[in-house]
Enzyme design. Structure first.
Site, PDB file in Angstrom:
ATOM      1  N   ARG A 157      42.730 -30.187 126.676  1.00  0.00           N
ATOM      2  CA  ARG A 157      41.390 -29.576 127.135  1.00  0.00           C
ATOM      3  C   ARG A 157      40.408 -30.389 126.432  1.00  0.00           C
ATOM      4  NH1 ARG A 157      43.059 -25.049 129.519  1.00  0.00           N
ATOM      5  NH2 ARG A 157      45.002 -24.417 128.553  1.00  0.00           N
TER       6      ARG A 157
ATOM      7  N   CYS B 182      43.945 -22.009 132.034  1.00  0.00           N
ATOM      8  CA  CYS B 182      43.080 -22.788 132.994  1.00  0.00           C
ATOM      9  C   CYS B 182      42.494 -21.984 133.971  1.00  0.00           C
ATOM     10  CB  CYS B 182      44.021 -23.955 133.474  1.00  0.00           C
ATOM     11  SG  CYS B 182      44.965 -24.867 132.344  1.00  0.00           S
TER      12      CYS B 182
END
Ligand code: BEZ
Length: 234
Positions: free
Chosen positions: A134, A51
């Site tokens: 995601r 991330c």
């Protein structure tokens, strides 16, 4: 709320609305971003390596998305103080692939109740029941969802591809064309098949400037990079 079943929004649906706290203050989504393209994306967790690499990359490209009249909005199920601390750590500490002092200026939504994540189908329990996958929603200026991409927790997204999707959607809308595999501005585009969109005549005649037909249903024509770029972000 516990057992509520959420249906996932799909391509062609209006983007579900919500109000949320973000690192840039409270937002009403998508209403606050009327007239813009929007990329609403989720990440699993703050203070995690994939991330972090994604946020540094996206934040570094933010001006390129602004030039495409596109607003970035992030989300995870972490709280606001976690978001603020993580973004500060990214700016102050992390140097990665030539990127440093990276400031994330786009809003990052806190979603500790998972309400928004569930509403957008970002919680996929086979992958994780406690973190968002995601997900990326591409939403047009009329607030219609135009494309959706999902990646698993272990794989960072390709942000050049996300930019290519926005450019391709804007090109399809502006020029009434479709875009072939791996299309980039300057490559040939696909013209609507004969008989659709008011095109009555067969294109196999080759009577339209620059049109080449590979078969009766598959015709392409040139569209210059300059012409495409003159319309992007408009
Ligand atoms: C990461 O961003 O590195 C990550 C987050 C959740 C699960 C696995 C990896």
């Amino acid at each position: 709320m516990e057992n509520q079943v959420y249906s996932m929004p799909r391509i062609g649906d209006k983007a579900p609305s919500f109000k949320a706290k973000t690192t840039q203050g409270e937002i009403n989504f998508p209403g606050d971003f009327g007239g813009k393209w929007k990329i609403l994306f989720s990440h699993p967790a703050d203070f995690t390596p994939v991330c972090t690499s994604e946020f540094m990359t996206f934040a570094t490209m933010e001006e390129e998305f602004k030039a495409l009249n596109t607003q970035l909005v992030g989300l995870s199920v972490d709280g606001l103080y976690s978001h603020i601390a993580w973004l500060r750590a990214i700016k102050e500490k992390i140097e990665y692939k030539g990127m440093k002092n990276v400031e994330v200026k786009f809003p990052l939504i806190e979603d500790i109740t998972m309400e928004v994540a569930k509403m957008y189908g970002m919680i996929q329990p086979g992958e994780s029941a406690t973190q968002a996958v995601r997900a990326v929603f591409f939403i047009d200026p009329n607030d219609v969802i135009r494309a959706i991409v999902y990646y698993p927790l272990s794989l960072g997204r390709n942000f050049d591809e996300l930019k290519r999707v926005i450019i391709a959607l804007q090109t399809a809308d502006n020029f009434g064309v479709a875009l072939p595999a791996d299309w980039r501005p300057g490559d040939n585009v696909i013209v609507p098949p004969a008989g659709s969109c008011g095109v009555a005549k067969s294109r196999m005649d080759g009577d339209e400037e620059g049109v080449v037909c590979h078969d009766w249903y598959f015709c392409t024509k040139p569209l210059s990079k300059e012409t495409v770029e003159s319309k992007l972000g408009k």
